[in-house]
Design an enzyme around this catalytic site. Structure first.
Site, PDB file in Angstrom:
ATOM      1  N   ARG A 219     -10.866   7.113 -41.195  1.00  0.00           N
ATOM      2  CA  ARG A 219     -11.508   6.027 -41.935  1.00  0.00           C
ATOM      3  C   ARG A 219     -12.524   6.638 -42.889  1.00  0.00           C
ATOM      4  NH1 ARG A 219     -10.274   1.066 -38.625  1.00  0.00           N
ATOM      5  NH2 ARG A 219      -8.380   1.870 -37.661  1.00  0.00           N
ATOM      6  N   GLU A 221     -15.083   5.731 -44.310  1.00  0.00           N
ATOM      7  CA  GLU A 221     -16.253   4.856 -44.433  1.00  0.00           C
ATOM      8  C   GLU A 221     -17.458   5.653 -44.871  1.00  0.00           C
ATOM      9  OE1 GLU A 221     -16.488   2.900 -40.675  1.00  0.00           O
ATOM     10  OE2 GLU A 221     -14.782   1.609 -41.105  1.00  0.00           O
ATOM     11  N   ARG A 227     -21.854   4.072 -34.332  1.00  0.00           N
ATOM     12  CA  ARG A 227     -20.617   3.696 -33.650  1.00  0.00           C
ATOM     13  C   ARG A 227     -19.350   4.060 -34.420  1.00  0.00           C
ATOM     14  NH1 ARG A 227     -19.919  -2.762 -33.269  1.00  0.00           N
ATOM     15  NH2 ARG A 227     -21.886  -2.895 -32.139  1.00  0.00           N
ATOM     16  N   HIS A 228     -19.492   4.667 -35.591  1.00  0.00           N
ATOM     17  CA  HIS A 228     -18.315   5.012 -36.388  1.00  0.00           C
ATOM     18  C   HIS A 228     -18.177   6.514 -36.601  1.00  0.00           C
ATOM     19  CE1 HIS A 228     -18.850   0.731 -37.533  1.00  0.00           C
ATOM     20  NE2 HIS A 228     -17.540   0.748 -37.540  1.00  0.00           N
ATOM     21  N   GLU A 371     -17.648  -3.822 -28.955  1.00  0.00           N
ATOM     22  CA  GLU A 371     -16.192  -3.932 -29.033  1.00  0.00           C
ATOM     23  C   GLU A 371     -15.575  -2.544 -28.878  1.00  0.00           C
ATOM     24  OE1 GLU A 371     -14.491  -3.819 -32.921  1.00  0.00           O
ATOM     25  OE2 GLU A 371     -12.954  -2.957 -31.646  1.00  0.00           O
ATOM     26  N   SER A 374      -9.405  -3.611 -30.391  1.00  0.00           N
ATOM     27  CA  SER A 374      -8.786  -4.782 -31.005  1.00  0.00           C
ATOM     28  C   SER A 374      -7.333  -4.791 -30.582  1.00  0.00           C
ATOM     29  CB  SER A 374      -8.872  -4.708 -32.527  1.00  0.00           C
ATOM     30  OG  SER A 374     -10.118  -5.177 -32.952  1.00  0.00           O
ATOM     31  N   ARG A 422     -15.587   6.100 -28.680  1.00  0.00           N
ATOM     32  CA  ARG A 422     -16.473   4.966 -28.473  1.00  0.00           C
ATOM     33  C   ARG A 422     -16.494   4.548 -27.010  1.00  0.00           C
ATOM     34  NH1 ARG A 422     -16.397  -0.495 -32.103  1.00  0.00           N
ATOM     35  NH2 ARG A 422     -16.811   0.931 -33.835  1.00  0.00           N
TER      36      ARG A 422
END
Lengths: 448, 448
Positions: A219, A221, A227-228, A371, A374, A422
């Site tokens: 990712r 980002e 958390r990433h 979370e 998903s 995570r």
């Protein structure tokens, strides 16, 4: 304190007759002569007597001797000696050194004191020295735990009839629609690093019905959060011939139970070291539809949730509610709204079978306030899929390699993905997910 | 022949009471009523009677009924019926259909006839349709076998005290020195896709002593051959506290034995389908030093080998020799010359311990005429490593993140890597390694 040059690379006489013992096995050898291999975790020279804390893969143990020339910390060494119960020593035993050999001498002291449990240095500095700081007991504990999570993932899914797959990480388009992709030159063509094996694992349901993959995903980002990660290990599952997303949640419930059981069996020492507690996984993890969850958080805690999803504070409060009322560290938040899910999420159906436009069969799993998954049922019907691609304003042409497969009788299916780092971080109470990865990649970090 | 529209998504009455049976379990249900789920592999309508070959994850079975409206091939279906012994049917049993339901109807016929064992189409066309051609029994057999190889890799190494690691695939420099790297823009910095986890797995020996990784690696090789992929699954091992490379070969010998045993237990049907034979792994795989191997090939077969290594023909002839004289499909070629190995290969030592400049402790493993592994002991001594980096004309500055770790007492260590697809292809007699990967990437192929 002096160091001695590295001995020639020949095994000691004892090495030829004595098998190696691990430090955690010393309690089985009280009074016996053992041979240890490991690293100089710490050392102390009191003149007439020297103390050496030896670290091996299984733990640390104190070795005591006299006339020893202890090498620099982190040197690898061999110790032959007698095991003696010693209540104050780590693990309850020490080894009285009879033979000592330096296998490979460190040439300089480590940039960080490895035995320290908490380093009072800039976290970035610690990551700069990750190639050696990762030897620290706390640092490595997280990676050990993660390895066991992954292994439990393999063994449990195998028992459930899943086949492991390996899908491409170099792709021509992003699974989630194009944002946050790392770009790559592939022999002159524009390519991307895969954000998820989503489309491929669905294709493979048509082959093996139940599939899983353990592989890195990417990712791009820009923002740094605790958390990433820009590269992380994704534990992916997809299963066919389901009735609805309940089947997927039931599988995940069983998987989490198996993972926690394995951690209990193999990582008790790591949890103790980090002061972390293993969660109990309920036989039936509570479920709550997203809209009810938003309402609950507002009514019980006075927290008004913006957007269509839950915000981090709402996730925390909802977890708190289920911990307090049902004693569960886990909760499935179900029936996600269409606006918060990708194009391939299966719509919820009316009782007469009509697809709803507002809700999907997507769910999130919250664990201790965050979370970690998903998941959900995916669209398997070709016409429904093409409608959804158009509704999301995606280019049907660019999706052909994916959508074509749904012309060919794909059964109802669903799945989920767990971010290994995570889950590891949350289980162990590690505040930043970067410390749950051996060599993390973030916005500013491409080395080591 | 007609197709019927997809039934509403409700389970049949039988589904609620009858558990699912897999096609390969039919021999345990002779005379009983069973429920099957799967895909329409093939169909035939003789007017009064219809034949359906149903394919599920475990195999295929013939179903016979009357008055059935069979949907297009590859539709997913549910069959309830009675099992009857039938010597001519695949597996020796057929199912007499009592209830039939289309779960998800194909909307068009597949671009290739899935039941065909050999497709007489351009191999590139077959790969273009990989998203559905991979459902073919032969195609999927290779991937099933590969999944079992990987799982045996996990279980065996776990038993031997190894810890699984996950290392970065986005790196700042190449492990092998810079050639054949895919370039990547990493937030404005030049980055590469990792060719190998070599440097990282060595670092992790300082943490867990014995480590392994299962992950994709990348080679930007322009030329297309039947034995190379641009993205492949690498099975990597690295172990510390070894005496020399013999310890590594011994481990690999045991690992291969465990892999073949697992394939025997789980993939007999796949080997039979592909007409392939499982090799016996000798308790002690024969070893031959490279220089002797070159000489043998010249003297026995009259093949003169150029360069410093073995060429493909020499690999074939050497394998032939060991198959004929020792009945072994495997042979370790040892003591590789320095010129054919990377900078981190440990030199062979003279009897007095002096490093040799001509030979290393690197080895290759040949299997049925092709190299499937490179392995060996690595340099652990910092001074020796820096000498080697300079001798290879590499930039010591660029190597700091790697070389620094060798200041800190790294024990003698070694390891190896197995290309999962190449091993799979060679085991199964698949001529091109691309068919041992679900979605291969090659010079011209970025989709599906």
């Amino acid at each position: 304190m002096t160091t001695e040059p590295q001995s020639p690379q020949v095994p000691s006489v004892s090495a030829l007759t004595l098998p190696r013992t691990l430090t955690r096995q010393l309690n089985q050898h009280d009074g016996q002569r053992v041979r240890l291999l490991g690293f100089v975790h710490a050392r102390r020279d009191l003149g007439g007597v020297q103390f050496l804390v030896l670290r091996d893969v299984s733990g640390i143990t104190q070795c005591v001797g006299s006339g020893l020339h202890l090498p620099l910390p982190e040197s690898s060494v061999e110790v032959v000696g007698r095991v003696k119960a010693h209540p104050k020593a780590p693990g309850g035993y020490e080894v009285q050194v009879e033979e000592f050999r330096v296998i490979s001498a460190a040439v300089e002291a480590p940039p960080l004191e490895i035995p320290k449990m908490e380093w009072n240095v800039n976290p970035e500095t610690m990551l700069d020295y990750r190639y050696v700081s990762v030897r620290g007991l706390r640092e490595r504990a997280a990676l050990k735990v993660q390895g066991e999570i992954v292994y439990a993932f393999h063994t449990y899914l195998r028992e459930q009839g899943f086949t492991e797959i390996s899908t491409p990480k170099i792709v021509s388009a992003g699974a989630e629609g194009g944002a946050n992709l790392f770009k790559l030159d592939y022999f002159g063509e524009q390519a991307y690093l895969a954000q998820s094996p989503q489309l491929y694992k669905q294709i493979m349901v048509g082959v093996f019905e139940r599939v899983y993959e353990v592989a890195p995903v990417y990712r791009a980002e820009e923002h740094a959060t605790s958390r990433h990660l820009n590269e992380y290990l994704s534990l992916d599952v997809e299963m066919g011939f389901i009735h609805d997303e309940e089947d997927v949640m039931t599988l995940q419930n069983g998987l989490l139970t198996a993972i926690m059981q394995r951690l209990k069996d193999t990582c008790a020492a790591e949890f103790e070291l980090l002061g972390a507690t293993l969660p109990d996984v309920p036989a039936h993890i509570p479920r709550i539809p997203l809209l009810e969850a938003r309402q609950l958080v507002t009514e019980k805690f006075g927290h008004v949730v913006g957007g269509k999803d839950l915000d981090p504070e709402a996730e925390r409060l909802l977890s708190q509610h289920f911990a307090e009322t049902q004693g569960s560290d886990f909760v499935f938040v179900t029936k996600y709204p269409r606006a918060a899910r990708p194009f391939y999420a299966h719509p919820e159906l009316e009782t007469d079978g009509t697809p709803r436009t507002d809700l999907t069969r997507g769910y999130d799993l919250l664990f201790r306030g965050i979370e970690i998954t998903s998941g959900g049922q995916r669209i398997h019907d070709y016409a429904m899929l093409m409608d959804s691609i158009r509704a999301y304003k995606m280019n049907p042409e660019a999706m052909t390699g994916y959508s074509e497969v749904f012309k060919h009788g794909m059964p109802p299916h669903g799945g989920f993905a767990i971010g290994a780092e995570r889950l590891t971080a949350k289980l162990l109470g590690i505040a930043n997910v970067r410390y749950a990865r051996a060599f993390p990649r973030d916005r500013h970090r491409l080395t080591p």
